[in-house]
Design an enzyme around this catalytic site. Structure first.
Site, PDB file in Angstrom:
ATOM      1  CE1 TYR A 146      -4.792  10.583   9.166  1.00 22.00           C
ATOM      2  CE2 TYR A 146      -5.291   9.449   7.105  1.00 22.00           C
ATOM      3  CZ  TYR A 146      -4.434   9.691   8.164  1.00 22.00           C
ATOM      4  OH  TYR A 146      -3.217   9.051   8.231  1.00 22.00           O
ATOM      5  NE  ARG A 187      -4.989   1.798  10.607  1.00 20.32           N
ATOM      6  CZ  ARG A 187      -3.942   2.531  10.940  1.00 20.32           C
ATOM      7  NH1 ARG A 187      -3.299   3.216  10.013  1.00 20.32           N
ATOM      8  NH2 ARG A 187      -3.529   2.569  12.193  1.00 20.32           N
TER       9      ARG A 187
END
Length: 314
Positions: A146, A187
């Site tokens: 990422y 998250r």
């Protein structure tokens, strides 16, 4: 009527961008392959004549008929759960996808804004993080797929700006939350809220001393909108500089939800950033932007959204 293409349109941020641009009087073309996006996020827009949707993977050649004034590239897995599960797709959308959209912007003579991330700073040695900091990233670690996809995305965007004189904008997005987040995206905020709503203890990785800074989605979208329409072409941080430790944040969630859970501690994942806080001096000075929604208000709105979804069986 100006026309804007928004990739990742069915995602958390993409769907809010679609709403904002329609509200501002734009013709919006949404594009998504629904790998991590949810069509429910934009189904309210389908009856509108100002909105059209393309089901497409931007890692493949992208064609949109007619004029385009602006392109916003928000297609990418963005949560650790997603990009660890789909590392190749994450790298491809950041590289091939960005290349395709820059080419489209060049063809259409459109201004393009690409969504970068605070993750380009890695596990930072500088705090708070300003745009001049180059970062501390492990390119071959689990988060590298990422981080490096976004760093390459910034590099190729700047190359198109320099070599082709393309109108480009780069936003570095810090932790954002609000309605339309997925409870299962891994998250910290949705993870805490999901555990609280299920009556489970809240999982803290490490000792909880690591920090995050949470920006409510409406504030972020306003910053992005202002950046797109500005004359600034270098990367810009958009986020909320109100910093909090993960331990304190977990305690806030327990208090908000009125549950009896406690915090439980697990080992810190590899390369997890110890500190994350934006320096937003440039956003304040150039855009006249700063966040307006405080964390207590934003968390309450987000909690109500998640609670309603669970009650409806979604």
């Amino acid at each position: 009527m100006k026309r804007v293409l928004i990739t990742g349109a069915a995602g958390f941020l993409g769907s809010h961008l679609c709403d904002r641009f329609i509200k501002e009087g734009y013709q919006v073309v949404g594009m998504d392959n629904l790998l991590t996006g949810n069509i429910e996020n934009i189904e309210h827009l389908f009856p509108l004549k100002e909105f059209e949707f393309y089901y497409h993977d931007v890692s493949k050649f992208v064609h949109v008929a007619g004029k385009l004034d602006y392109i916003l590239h928000f297609a990418s897995p963005a949560s650790p759960i997603d990009y660890l599960k789909m590392p190749i797709q994450t790298l491809k959308v950041g590289s091939l996808g960005t290349h395709n959209l820059l080419g489209l912007a060049k063809e259409k003579k459109a201004r393009i804004l690409v969504a970068s991330t605070s993750e380009v700073y890695g596990d930072p040695h500088v705090h708070p993080q300003s745009e001049e900091y180059w970062g501390n990233v492990n390119s071959v670690g689990p988060r590298g797929v990422y981080d490096e996809a976004k760093r390459f995305q910034e590099a190729i965007t700047m190359a198109y700006h320099t070599y082709h004189n393309l109108e480009t904008r780069i936003v570095r997005i810090f932790n954002t939350y609000g309605p339309r987040m997925r409870l299962d995206d891994g998250r910290v905020l949705p993870a805490f809220m999901a555990q609280a709503l299920r009556g489970e203890d809240l999982t803290v990785f490490g000792d909880g001393s690591q920090t995050r800074s949470f920006c409510y989605v409406d504030d972020l979208i306003d910053g992005i909108y202002r950046l797109l329409l500005s004359d600034y072409h270098l990367p810009m941080n958009i986020g909320n500089p109100s910093e909090i430790t993960i331990k304190e944040f977990g305690e806030e969630i327990i208090k908000l939800t009125g549950t009896k859970q406690k915090l439980v501690y697990h080992p810190l994942p590899q390369d997890d950033p110890k500190q994350r806080c934006p320096d937003i001096t440039k956003a304040r000075e150039i855009l006249g932007w700063e966040p307006k929604v405080d964390r207590a208000e934003g968390l309450k709105l987000t909690y109500e959204y998640f609670k309603n979804k669970i009650e409806k069986g979604n």
